[in-house]
Design a protein around this motif. Sequence first.
Motif, PDB file in Angstrom:
ATOM      1  N   PRO A 284     -32.355  38.140   4.596  1.00 47.17           N
ATOM      2  CA  PRO A 284     -33.405  37.483   3.796  1.00 47.17           C
ATOM      3  C   PRO A 284     -34.695  37.337   4.584  1.00 47.17           C
TER       4      PRO A 284
ATOM      5  N   GLY B 120     -34.138  43.001  -2.765  1.00 47.33           N
ATOM      6  CA  GLY B 120     -33.074  42.096  -3.172  1.00 47.33           C
ATOM      7  C   GLY B 120     -32.385  42.521  -4.442  1.00 47.33           C
TER       8      GLY B 120
ATOM      9  N   LEU C 181     -36.807  35.504  -2.253  1.00 44.54           N
ATOM     10  CA  LEU C 181     -35.514  36.140  -2.553  1.00 44.54           C
ATOM     11  C   LEU C 181     -35.384  37.522  -1.923  1.00 44.54           C
TER      12      LEU C 181
ATOM     13  N   ALA D  91     -32.036  29.624  -6.185  1.00 46.92           N
ATOM     14  CA  ALA D  91     -31.565  30.846  -5.525  1.00 46.92           C
ATOM     15  C   ALA D  91     -32.156  30.964  -4.124  1.00 46.92           C
ATOM     16  N   ALA D  92     -33.422  30.610  -3.967  1.00 49.13           N
ATOM     17  CA  ALA D  92     -34.082  30.732  -2.669  1.00 49.13           C
ATOM     18  C   ALA D  92     -33.503  29.758  -1.650  1.00 49.13           C
TER      19      ALA D  92
ATOM     20  N   GLN E 165     -40.770  39.780  -8.104  1.00 54.91           N
ATOM     21  CA  GLN E 165     -39.841  38.652  -7.986  1.00 54.91           C
ATOM     22  C   GLN E 165     -40.367  37.737  -6.892  1.00 54.91           C
TER      23      GLN E 165
END
Length: 193
Positions: A31, A192, A23, A58-59, A19
């Motif tokens: 994070p 994550g 993330l 999302a990031a 991924q």
Amino acid sequence: MGLVHGIVLAAGAGARYGQPKALARDADGRPWVALAEQLLRGAGCQEVTVVLGAAVDAARKLVPPRAQAVVAEDWASGLAASLRAGLRAAAASGSVAALVTLVDLPDLPVEVALRVLEGGVSTEVLRQATFARRPGHPVLLGRDHWPALVAGLSGDRGARPYLLAHDVTEVECGDLSPGLDVDTPRSDSESGA
């Protein structure tokens, strides 16, 4: 010390990791982008730019509010696109140098960044952390080098060829950290998932 602009490179898809590393989180749920920003702030960077690309929506939610998020639209072409985007963002500031790190170094202690900065900061500086003589991050890039770097970067190669051609000062930090990036998930909470 002149103003140093921190840059976190976090745009890649993280194919080996499974991924985008932007993330990823550590075992405590923090994070990695926040840990990288914290490292740069701890070293004295008043401005920090996080370069995003893959999974940008999302990031972006994981980027600390005090940091600037920029998107490397051509992130899929490789590391060069991310560094170009970060240096362009830094160029808009009054910084004399940029301190560049990678998002996938969540265990890197701030002492490494501080050691890289110890030799002073100027627009001409080129300094890179090494670990048992292996080149790593962070890298300190004086502003005078940014135009040539931006113009010459391509593909999945970072600044190393430029650094070698311009007599980079290597700063050994192997006594502080192994300096290894994380390429595979260490646990479900860190990935994550």
